[in-house]
Each structure stands twice: as C-alpha cells, then as structure tokens.
Design an enzyme around this catalytic site. Structure first.
Site, short mmCIF file in Angstrom:
data_model
loop_
_atom_site.label_atom_id
_atom_site.label_comp_id
_atom_site.label_asym_id
_atom_site.label_seq_id
_atom_site.Cartn_x
_atom_site.Cartn_y
_atom_site.Cartn_z
N SER A 555 0.84 -1.19 0.00
CA SER A 555 0.00 0.00 0.00
C SER A 555 0.88 1.25 0.00
O SER A 555 1.74 1.41 -0.87
CB SER A 555 -0.96 -0.04 1.19
N HIS A 677 -7.77 -5.30 -1.26
CA HIS A 677 -6.49 -4.73 -0.88
C HIS A 677 -5.59 -5.72 -0.15
O HIS A 677 -4.38 -5.72 -0.34
CB HIS A 677 -6.75 -3.51 0.02
#
Length: 705
Positions: A555, A677
């Site tokens: 991320s 994610h």
C-alpha cells in the site's frame, strides 16, 4: 529452461499533457482508469500471463512453500469468546466450509445457537470480509456488516435473534456501529451516497425501520466515528483527521468530540470538544467525569479529567502527566480500574491505576519488540476491542515474530494472570528462532530501530528481506497472527537462511508523534533516506550482505519502497511492492480518489506550487527514465481494491516498461481478479499469494536450496 525470447507486454500509449505550476508532465496511461475498456482487461491479463511464464521455473519451489504454509495453519481458533450482556459469542469452523460461523451460549449455561453463518451469504464463497459484528445489550438483535467484493463497501444488516430473520438491511458503505442502551436504536457511520468522501451518522430505529441522518460532516478531509464508552453509559461521536487506515484505530485522537447518554438515543448530541484548537483528543467516561487523552502538553499525550457538566479545558485536572518519549497510546476503563497502554521506544506496557490514582498492576513484556492489545475483538475491519466494565479481569493479547498470539486474563484485584489460549502453529518451534532489535544511524544522526528475526543457526552475513510502511503515523509492530498469518508464511524464508526485518523508519508511528512529523509533507523523503540507512546499517553491522537485501512494502509502504529504490537502485537486490501507492502526485491532485484529500497532510497539497514540486521529486510514476535502471521488482494489484485502485500500480508498470529498451523483463506484475487490498480471504489463494512472493524473492536472492 527459461525462454530468453519471452517479451513483456507493452500497452499503447495515449499521451496526455498537463501543465501545472508552469511544470509539464506527460501521462501516457491515464486511459487505464476506464475499467470497461476491453484493452485494459487485455493488458492486465497479458501481464499475468507474462509473469506466469517468466516465473515458471519457480513452480516447484512455490508448491513446496504452499505446502509449508498450509501445514502451519492452526487447527482451532484461538480468540476467546466475546461476552456481551447475557451471552458469550464465539466462532466455530465446520469441515469443508470456507468461513467459521458465529455462535453464542448463555453466560449462565445453556444450549448454543447459531448467530451468523457467512457461508450462507451469496458471494462469500468467492470473497468475504467482516466489517462489524455487534450484538445489542440484551442480545435480541445483532448488527453485522460484510463485503463480498473486496472493495470495502460494507453492507449492514440487523438480525432478530428471536425470529432468526434479518429485520433491516441497507447502506453499503457502513463503517462503525454502536448500539444505544435500549437495544433498539443503532447508530452507524457511512459515506454519503452523493459524495464519496463526505461522512454522516445515521440513527436507526429497529422496531420501526426508520433511519435518519443526525450528523453530517462536510469537510471532506475529516472522518466520522461512533463508539460507546467502556462504561456503556455514553455514546461518543469523533470527528477525526486521516489516520492511514481503512478503519480507524479505536483510540485515534479526534479534532472534535460529541456525546449522548446511551439511554437517551432520541436526545440531542452535545459537543464537548470543539475543533480548531490544534489538539487531538480521545474521550472516555469514568464515574462522574469525562477523561481526555490529549496532546496539548506535548506530542506523547497526557490524561486529564473534567466534570461531565463542564468538560471545558478550564476544568481539566491532570491524571497522568505528559512524559517525554513515553507515548500514551490507549485508555481503557473498568469500574474500579483505569488501564493505559504506553509505549516507550518499541516496548509496550500496560499500567493499571485504581480510583485513587495509585499504580497497581504493571504488565511489561520481556520481548523488546512485540504487539500488545487490550480486549477481545470480533476481528472485523471496523470492530472495536471490548472488555467487561464491571470486572477486575483484564484480557490482553501478546504476539511477536517468535510468539504466536497468546491471550491472557489478568485479575487486577489480586494481580494474578492465567493464559486463556495460545495459537498452536503445527511444526513451529520458537527455540529455533531469535528476535532482536538492531539500531542503525540515519543521515542526521537519529537512531532507527529494526526488528529482526532469524534462524538461530543462520550464519551472518546473509540475505535479508526488509519490510517497511513509514506513513501516516501508523505503528507497525512485530506480530505473528494465526491465519492468514504474517509470520507463518515468512517462516519459509527464515528456514532457507533469509533474515526478516521490520524497519521502524520515520513517517510511521512506532516511536510516537515526533517520529511521524519528522517525515511528513516537505520532509517526506526522510522516510526514504531512513530506509536506505537501515539497509546500509544492516550491512555495516554484519547482518546483511551488500548485494543481498530485498525491500518490501504494501500500500503506502509499497510507494515507499518504489521511491527508495529509485534513489539507490545499487543498494537493493530486489523490490516487492504489494498494491503500491505508485502515483502519489495524481492521487493527491484528484479529490475523487480514495484517500486523496485525507492524505494531503501526509504528502502535501499539490495545488501549492512548492509542495507540488517536492512531491513530484519522489513520485514513483513520474521519476521513471531510460537512464535509471531499477532492481528486479515484483508489483501486484487487485481489480476490486477499494484503497489503491488497480490502475495505480498498472500505470507504474506500463510506464516503467515504456522507459526501458527491453521493456524491463525483470519487472513482474500480477493483478488479482478476485479479492481486494489485502488479498484472498480464504481458500488456496491465501497461501498461493504469499508463497509466490517468497519464491520470487528467494530466486532474486539466490538462496534456493
């Protein structure tokens, strides 16, 4: 035998010129944003195919690691039951079912009944993520939310346990929820449908099915949270700045706080902390007072109390003073005890006080770097850990690189502990591994700690995988976790002679607010130079070989490793960037992007000329060039990712290929077509994703045995 004629794909370029602050940038792959364009899907599939072919020689190693990971999967769940009102709630996994179901039993004894079976939710067979699981006080209703796509748009439902039927379902962008004391009124926060990043608080009457918005936050850079006090007597509404998480930590400070008696759900919310004072405040309730953890006296926070009728700063009385270097992270309230979670350096501790302020129990873990958590949680993305208020029994968990998750119950009244449960990892012998903290010196003389774990029989120096995050003041501490696990996968690296470390670089929150502020906005590149110093320090101290360091981040941390590799490509053998924030500048410029507005405090506002130029100087996407070869790099993305959108890593990969005459064949890119994610939620994909990354890293580090 590898096919040396294998060529990576290269999509067409559609140059888009932007002139901003008298600066010209050219973006050739903005068209990737159109998910419906068949060329986008074709390119992603072509990259997946190339990666599969380019790494075909790793298939045996990957299969070996998959077997190792799956062999370490705990056979039973280890989290203790959650007690809410008259019931204990717990999870149980049935053979051949993807997800454990929620059950409950009366605290006083009696038969068990099923509360929620995620396996019955359409779509959960492909992907499933829990948002919240919150029973009301008397157990009549249970609110739960879930995501079956991976985009983190959680759908809220309420089940009537008397009938077994769902009596309400609605909003699909729900975050936190809190029940009022009447057991019939539910408050929840969600994003306003008309504007993605505006927040609202909704009050829902279960009996009538009527919902109404009772609070709206128009500042798109702020978020709204709702929670109930530990005492259960009050509801708190927190208006917070961005924290860097899809969910917000329960104890993250707020810029503004409102309160409502939990037994008056139809009443008016009262503001007890006004915004604009420059402080972050976390509120709690104890007896006839409100408690506030506040950073007004310094960045490490102090604790004050004030009368409920007059909580203004003029009425504050100090309970725990601000102490330099000792961060007051969390405040937990019991009927007769106050427990705080402190952190000094990397070392956490729990300190309990009675009503007179006398310090009683202190729980100070022996490990120098570990994760310490208070309470039990349902484990959802937006779940808040809880404990029994009218009790002297503190439940906490401890975990580290070498200690699987262990839950302990400590009686504050007689200062005695009992272990409730410990994750059993098949085949794991902690005596074979050693964890330590290595200190290295940054360019400006500041010491940077690295949590490092190795096999005890490993010969130094050797290869190292060094992981980082370093953003948003978000702390990252060593943790084992049971499944899907952080360490159960990485044991396969350790057993092959690779050390694994977590570099606690500035920009993160492990060392308190000053460490975060030292690498924000116009100082953000400190994060990258700290990572360089960490790698060089491991070489100097004899832990790593000069050509044997791979850096890894996910991320925002993925953006960190890409930017750092561009600064010192000679230092790193390989780069692993999972769902990376690879186009920071464009993210901050576009208010419609997830987190775009909220992140400006971290990276700067590109609409201000000097901040734009500074951000542009390290943005991974706009700093690619033909004369700057980069280390072999693994990048991945998820088609339905709700945080880093699939095209952000994809644009970076395409641009990097276009800059290289040979299309950079040592760059591999995988896009997950299922999940979000954090990857797959269950099934073979969980182990496969981790095993692939480790097999690729081992190949780059040339330690395959």
């Amino acid at each position: 035998m590898r096919n040396i004629r294998l060529q990576p794909p290269l999509p067409r370029a559609e140059s888009r010129i932007r002139v901003f602050h008298d600066d010209v940038t050219i973006d050739s792959y903005r068209w990737f944003r159109d998910r419906e364009n068949p060329d986008v899907g074709a390119y992603l599939e072509a990259e997946n195919s190339y990666t599969e072919q380019a790494t075909a020689h790793l298939s045996a190693l990957k299969a070996e690691i998959i077997a190792e990971i799956e062999g370490r999967q705990p056979r039973e769940y280890t989290s203790p039951a959650l007690q809410v009102g008259p019931f204990e709630y717990f999870q149980r996994r049935e053979p051949n079912l993807a997800h454990p179901a929620w059950w409950r039993r009366p605290v006083t004894g009696g038969s068990e009944e099923q509360v929620l079976d995620p396996n019955a939710i359409p779509g959960a067979e492909v992907f499933y993520s829990l948002g919240v699981f919150e029973p009301c006080d008397d157990g009549r209703y249970v609110a739960f939310s879930f995501d079956v796509i991976g985009n983190e748009n959680y759908e809220l439902r309420v089940r009537d346990m008397k009938t077994g039927q769902e009596v309400w379902q609605g909003s699909k962008k729900v975050a936190m929820v809190a029940w009022a004391a009447d057991g019939n009124t539910l408050f929840f926060t969600s994003e306003r449908p008309s504007r993605q990043q505006c927040q609202e608080l909704v009050r829902l009457n279960i009996a009538t099915g009527i919902s109404e918005v009772v609070f709206e936050e128009s500042n798109e850079q702020l978020k709204v949270q709702v929670r109930r006090s530990d005492s259960g007597a009050w509801l708190f509404l927190d208006v917070t700045a961005f924290s860097g998480h899809s969910s917000f930590p329960a104890h993250f400070g707020a810029e503004e706080v409102w309160c409502l008696p939990a037994d008056e759900p139809g009443g008016n919310w009262r503001r007890i902390v006004k915004r604009g004072n420059g402080h972050e405040i976390y509120a709690e309730h104890w007896g006839d007072s409100f408690l506030f953890r506040v950073n007004d006296a310094g960045p490490y926070c102090r604790l004050v109390c004030a009368p409920i009728d007059d909580p203004s700063p003029s009425s504050w009385e100090e309970v725990i003073p601000h102490r330099e270097g000792a961060t007051l992270e969390e405040v937990h309230i019991f009927e007769k005890h106050l427990v705080v979670l402190e952190r000094e350096g990397l070392r956490p501790r729990l300190v309990a006080r009675d009503r007179s302020g006398r310090v009683g129990t202190t729980i100070d873990p022996e490990e120098s770097s570990c994760t310490l958590k208070v309470g039990s949680s349902a484990g959802g993305t937006h779940s808040v850990p809880r404990h029994l208020f009218r009790s002297s029994k503190l439940v906490y968990s401890i975990s580290s690189f070498v200690t699987p998750d262990t839950f302990v119950e400590h009686d504050l009244a007689d200062d005695r502990s009992v272990t409730l449960c410990r994750a059993h990892i098949p085949g794991f012998d902690p005596a074979l591994y050693v964890s330590q903290v290595v200190m290295v010196e940054a360019d400006d003389g500041v010491e940077i700690p690295i949590s490092l774990v190795t096999r005890r029989d490993r010969a130094n120096p050797g290869p190292v995988v060094l992981r980082v995050y370093g953003c948003y003041g978000s702390p990252r501490s060593p943790s084992f976790k049971d499944w899907p696990s952080f360490m159960t996968g990485r044991l396969s690296l350790l057993d092959r002679g690779v050390a694994f470390g977590w570099a606690h670089i500035r920009g993160g929150g492990e060392l308190g607010r000053p460490s975060h502020e030292a690498a924000m906005a116009e100082r953000k590149r400190t994060t990258h130079t700290d990572l360089i110093a960490a790698a060089e320090g491991l070489v100097k101290q004899g832990f790593a070989t000069r050509d044997g360091i791979a850096i890894e981040g996910a991320s925002a941390g993925g953006g960190v490793v890409l930017a750092t590799a561009a600064l010192r490509p000679d230092l790193f053998r390989a780069v692993i960037a999972e769902v990376p924030l690879a186009d920071i500048l464009d993210t901050e410029m576009d208010a419609a992007m997830p987190w775009g507005l909220w992140e400006r405090a971290e990276y700067g506002n590109p609409h201000i000329a000097n901040e734009y130029r500074y951000l542009l100087s390290y943005d991974p996407y706009y700093n690619l060039s033909a004369d700057r070869p980069l280390p072999p790099t693994y990048v991945d993305a998820a088609l339905d990712d709700g945080q880093v959108l699939y095209y952000q890593p994809a644009r970076y990969v395409a641009q990097r290929r276009s800059c290289a005459a040979d299309r950079d064949p040592k760059l591999v890119f995988r896009t997950r077509m299922v999940g979000g994610h954090s990857g797959a939620s269950h099934g073979p994909g969980v182990a496969e994703e981790r095993a692939f990354r480790m097999a690729w890293a081992l190949d780059q580090l040339r330690t395959i045995k």
